[in-house]
Design a protein around this motif. Structure first.
Motif, PDB file in Angstrom:
ATOM      1  N   LEU A  11       0.807  -1.218   0.000  1.00  0.00           N
ATOM      2  CA  LEU A  11       0.000   0.000   0.000  1.00  0.00           C
ATOM      3  C   LEU A  11       0.843   1.272   0.000  1.00  0.00           C
ATOM      4  N   SER A  12       2.143   1.146  -0.082  1.00  0.00           N
ATOM      5  CA  SER A  12       3.009   2.318   0.071  1.00  0.00           C
ATOM      6  C   SER A  12       2.744   3.385  -0.985  1.00  0.00           C
ATOM      7  N   GLY A  13       2.242   3.009  -2.147  1.00  0.00           N
ATOM      8  CA  GLY A  13       2.021   3.979  -3.204  1.00  0.00           C
ATOM      9  C   GLY A  13       0.753   4.788  -3.059  1.00  0.00           C
ATOM     10  N   TYR A  14      -0.175   4.350  -2.227  1.00  0.00           N
ATOM     11  CA  TYR A  14      -1.444   5.085  -2.107  1.00  0.00           C
ATOM     12  C   TYR A  14      -1.999   5.060  -0.690  1.00  0.00           C
ATOM     13  N   ILE A  15      -1.115   5.117   0.282  1.00  0.00           N
ATOM     14  CA  ILE A  15      -1.557   5.146   1.675  1.00  0.00           C
ATOM     15  C   ILE A  15      -2.333   6.419   1.983  1.00  0.00           C
ATOM     16  N   ASN A  16      -1.983   7.532   1.341  1.00  0.00           N
ATOM     17  CA  ASN A  16      -2.684   8.781   1.616  1.00  0.00           C
ATOM     18  C   ASN A  16      -4.123   8.744   1.102  1.00  0.00           C
ATOM     19  N   GLU A  17      -4.332   8.130  -0.066  1.00  0.00           N
ATOM     20  CA  GLU A  17      -5.695   7.991  -0.594  1.00  0.00           C
ATOM     21  C   GLU A  17      -6.530   7.095   0.314  1.00  0.00           C
ATOM     22  N   LEU A  18      -5.894   6.061   0.862  1.00  0.00           N
ATOM     23  CA  LEU A  18      -6.609   5.179   1.789  1.00  0.00           C
ATOM     24  C   LEU A  18      -7.016   5.941   3.046  1.00  0.00           C
ATOM     25  N   LYS A  19      -6.120   6.747   3.593  1.00  0.00           N
ATOM     26  CA  LYS A  19      -6.444   7.521   4.785  1.00  0.00           C
ATOM     27  C   LYS A  19      -7.597   8.486   4.516  1.00  0.00           C
ATOM     28  N   ALA A  20      -7.590   9.106   3.338  1.00  0.00           N
ATOM     29  CA  ALA A  20      -8.669  10.040   2.995  1.00  0.00           C
ATOM     30  C   ALA A  20     -10.009   9.319   2.914  1.00  0.00           C
ATOM     31  N   ALA A  21     -10.003   8.124   2.330  1.00  0.00           N
ATOM     32  CA  ALA A  21     -11.250   7.362   2.222  1.00  0.00           C
ATOM     33  C   ALA A  21     -11.760   6.948   3.595  1.00  0.00           C
ATOM     34  N   ALA A  22     -10.851   6.487   4.469  1.00  0.00           N
ATOM     35  CA  ALA A  22     -11.259   6.093   5.818  1.00  0.00           C
ATOM     36  C   ALA A  22     -11.785   7.297   6.595  1.00  0.00           C
ATOM     37  N   SER A  23     -11.164   8.455   6.412  1.00  0.00           N
ATOM     38  CA  SER A  23     -11.635   9.666   7.098  1.00  0.00           C
ATOM     39  C   SER A  23     -13.024  10.062   6.613  1.00  0.00           C
ATOM     40  N   SER A  24     -13.302   9.869   5.323  1.00  0.00           N
ATOM     41  CA  SER A  24     -14.643  10.187   4.811  1.00  0.00           C
ATOM     42  C   SER A  24     -15.695   9.320   5.478  1.00  0.00           C
ATOM     43  N   PHE A  25     -15.320   8.109   5.833  1.00  0.00           N
ATOM     44  CA  PHE A  25     -16.259   7.215   6.520  1.00  0.00           C
ATOM     45  C   PHE A  25     -16.551   7.726   7.930  1.00  0.00           C
ATOM     46  N   VAL A  26     -15.504   8.018   8.704  1.00  0.00           N
ATOM     47  CA  VAL A  26     -15.729   8.404  10.097  1.00  0.00           C
ATOM     48  C   VAL A  26     -16.361   9.786  10.199  1.00  0.00           C
ATOM     49  N   ASN A  27     -16.144  10.631   9.208  1.00  0.00           N
ATOM     50  CA  ASN A  27     -16.744  11.966   9.255  1.00  0.00           C
ATOM     51  C   ASN A  27     -18.245  11.945   8.996  1.00  0.00           C
ATOM     52  N   ASN A  28     -18.763  10.801   8.567  1.00  0.00           N
ATOM     53  CA  ASN A  28     -20.195  10.683   8.282  1.00  0.00           C
ATOM     54  C   ASN A  28     -20.883   9.645   9.153  1.00  0.00           C
ATOM     55  N   ILE A  29     -20.318   9.336  10.327  1.00  0.00           N
ATOM     56  CA  ILE A  29     -20.956   8.354  11.197  1.00  0.00           C
ATOM     57  C   ILE A  29     -22.224   8.941  11.799  1.00  0.00           C
ATOM     58  N   ILE A  30     -23.107   8.042  12.253  1.00  0.00           N
ATOM     59  CA  ILE A  30     -24.372   8.449  12.858  1.00  0.00           C
ATOM     60  C   ILE A  30     -24.079   9.164  14.175  1.00  0.00           C
ATOM     61  N   PRO A  31     -24.521  10.404  14.338  1.00  0.00           N
ATOM     62  CA  PRO A  31     -24.214  11.140  15.576  1.00  0.00           C
ATOM     63  C   PRO A  31     -24.703  10.390  16.814  1.00  0.00           C
ATOM     64  N   VAL A  32     -23.879  10.369  17.841  1.00  0.00           N
ATOM     65  CA  VAL A  32     -24.172   9.828  19.172  1.00  0.00           C
ATOM     66  C   VAL A  32     -24.278   8.306  19.168  1.00  0.00           C
ATOM     67  N   GLN A  33     -24.992   7.716  18.193  1.00  0.00           N
ATOM     68  CA  GLN A  33     -25.336   6.296  18.281  1.00  0.00           C
ATOM     69  C   GLN A  33     -24.393   5.362  17.529  1.00  0.00           C
ATOM     70  N   GLN A  34     -23.357   5.877  16.892  1.00  0.00           N
ATOM     71  CA  GLN A  34     -22.386   5.015  16.226  1.00  0.00           C
ATOM     72  C   GLN A  34     -21.009   5.244  16.818  1.00  0.00           C
ATOM     73  N   GLU A  35     -20.352   4.138  17.200  1.00  0.00           N
ATOM     74  CA  GLU A  35     -18.999   4.187  17.713  1.00  0.00           C
ATOM     75  C   GLU A  35     -18.096   3.395  16.773  1.00  0.00           C
ATOM     76  N   VAL A  36     -16.899   3.912  16.532  1.00  0.00           N
ATOM     77  CA  VAL A  36     -15.977   3.303  15.573  1.00  0.00           C
ATOM     78  C   VAL A  36     -14.660   2.990  16.267  1.00  0.00           C
ATOM     79  N   ALA A  37     -14.077   1.846  15.919  1.00  0.00           N
ATOM     80  CA  ALA A  37     -12.730   1.486  16.347  1.00  0.00           C
ATOM     81  C   ALA A  37     -11.860   1.342  15.097  1.00  0.00           C
ATOM     82  N   ILE A  38     -10.580   1.703  15.202  1.00  0.00           N
ATOM     83  CA  ILE A  38      -9.653   1.627  14.080  1.00  0.00           C
ATOM     84  C   ILE A  38      -8.603   0.554  14.389  1.00  0.00           C
TER      85      ILE A  38
END
Length: 515
Positions: A206-233
């Motif tokens: 993944l060394s060639g596109y680790i930054n794109e992966l981080k951006a995609a994962a951040s898009s997921f956590v930035n849209n979690i259900i308020p209060v009622q969704q908890e995420v672990a990484i």
């Protein structure tokens, strides 16, 4: 609501856009042999999520074998105390075989014949039908019935737009009237949590596109259900590592994602999956729903050889798992199998990763909203004949689904009684409106218990003594509806007040202290 209750599990009958072959199940006259399978033997066009059901007498527990081979050898449930078991994430156009072993005292009493059914073809759409999955029926006084169920389409995708008017309720075959005050609530009005684990491959490929992966994962956590969704990484290459435990704090989650660097030149996909699905337990009761999901991202295949594919599938069981595979070095069949309960997303271009993660988030949102809490007031009361068990059927109206799928189970009215709406203290069947005056000796304690009948909201109680020098309120840990009141040396009377703040109700109790 209190977390302690007797849970009654029920037989679930799901009819959803299904057609049936003639039932070839051998008829047995021995009621101890599991019989009357649901779906019936030889059924076709079954949905990808359904509940297996059967009848039997004289058994204490059951083992269920479920497989794509005949006879089935894969044990999917053991020592069940109920006569049903849900299976989800089935494959399209597949014949499944299953059987039930009845046990008593740890020994086999009997076993059923092998039954089978086939799932819908892959060209079926989710709009062809609705599957209802019943999780629990419970009761509370004075005569309230609570039901937790879920609605999905034929593909197992959550249906989140149903209302109370979409259902007809029957007790013992008779439709309920408007007097029963049916209320249908969803996760935003209940004790609901969805726990989500992001399992992220950080092996050297993944060394060639680790930054794109981080951006995609951040898009997921930035849209979690308020209060009622908890995420672990969790990141993984050689071994899984939890870099952020469950939280709904987006700043902590994004910091964990941004901390991910490149790991080792090996991929422990199966072992990491096993550890990740063990991070939560699904709880499905009318009091509390805490459900989980795993989202796996990888760009390769299992290479570490530490754990096996079969071990990973066994660990997943019926838990919700989504898989996202990037590039042409993945094994689509493996990722589809690991994601059979949620879905598999194949991404050819790294620039499409964010869209895939957002789509997974959307599916989780629909899944969270596919749980329904139905509550109504039953007209049934304690019977003079002792027959207090009643059958409840909840059926979709024909305009929603022409096949009118339904769920069905039983409840008891043995302790039901009539009561007026309101807040009461020390209520019982003999005194449904409770007490407004109590007497106690000096230097003694007395238990008071509050209950709010027939209210729209879950109660929240607050207690106060109007004269703490005479009587104090002693809370009981983890409950707010019960307290002990403690008297001192003073004689006379004072008042204790309890308030249900969620329903704006108040009740006063006069406390008289005698010698």
């Amino acid at each position: 609501m209190t977390q302690n209750k007797i849970i009654v599990y029920l037989l679930i009958l799901v009819l959803s856009a299904c057609t049936f072959k003639e039932d070839s199940n051998p008829v047995t006259s021995d009621p101890t042999v599991p019989n009357s399978p649901t779906p019936s033997n030889g059924s076709i066009n079954q949905p990808l999520a359904l509940t297996l059901g059967w009848k039997a007498e004289g058994a204490e527990e059951y083992d269920v074998y479920f497989d794509t081979q005949n006879p089935p050898t894969r044990l999917v449930a053991s020592n069940l105390l109920k006569t049903n078991h849900s299976v989800v994430g089935l494959n399209y156009n597949t014949t499944y075989f299953w059987k039930v072993v009845a046990k008593s005292g740890g020994s086999v009493v009997s076993q059923s014949p092998v039954w089978s059914f086939s799932t819908i073809p892959s060209n079926s759409t989710g709009e062809d039908g609705v599957s209802l999955i019943l999780y629990e029926i419970s009761t509370e006084l004075p005569s309230v019935v609570n039901v937790l169920f879920q609605a999905t389409d034929a593909n197992g995708i959550g249906i989140d737009n149903l209302t109370a008017n979409d259902f007809i309720l029957y007790e013992n075959g008779m439709p309920l009237t408007s007097e029963s005050n049916v209320v249908l609530r969803k996760r935003d009005q209940n004790d609901f949590t969805i726990k989500t684990v992001l399992l992220i491959d950080n092996s050297t490929s993944l060394s060639g596109y680790i930054n794109e992966l981080k951006a995609a994962a951040s898009s997921f956590v930035n849209n979690i259900i308020p209060v009622q969704q908890e995420v672990a990484i969790v990141k993984f290459s050689e071994d899984p590592e939890v870099i952020q435990d469950f939280t709904n704090d987006k700043s902590l989650l994004n910091a964990a994602i941004n901390s991910i660097g490149i790991g080792f030149p090996t991929t422990n996909l199966y072992g990491s999956t096993i550890e990740a699905v063990g991070m939560w337990e699904d709880i499905l009761t009318s009091e509390q729903v805490s459900n989980g999901a795993l989202v796996i991202f990888t760009d390769g295949t299992e290479t570490s050889n530490k754990r096996t594919f079969t071990e990973a599938l066994t660990a997943i069981g019926n838990k919700k798992v989504y898989t996202v595979g990037l590039g042409n070095e993945i094994d689509p069949q493996v990722l589809q199998a690991l994601g059979r309960t949620g879905g598999f997303y194949s991404v050819a271009d790294v620039n499409d990763l964010t869209s895939a993660f957002i789509e997974v988030g959307n599916q989780l949102y629909k899944y969270a909203n596919s749980f329904y809490w139905l509550r109504y007031t039953s007209p049934k009361r304690k019977s003079s004949t002792g027959n207090n068990t009643h059958t409840l059927r909840i059926q979709l109206r024909e305009n929603i689904d022409p096949d009118k799928p339904y769920i069905e189970g039983t409840f008891s009215s043995a302790n039901f009684f009539s009561a007026s709406p309101g807040l009461f203290v020390n209520s019982s069947a003999n005194t449904p409106e409770g007490v407004t005056r109590v007497t106690m000796a000096r230097n003694s304690s007395l238990l008071l218990e509050a209950v709010s009948y027939l209210q729209p909201n879950d109660p929240k109680y607050e207690w106060v003594s109007l004269n703490p020098t005479m009587v104090t309120v002693e809370p009981i840990e983890n409950v707010d509806n019960r307290v002990y009141i403690k008297s001192y040396n003073s004689l006379g009377s004072t008042k204790v007040v309890v308030r249900d703040s969620n329903n704006n109700l108040t009740r006063e109790v006069t406390v008289e202290i005698i010698p």
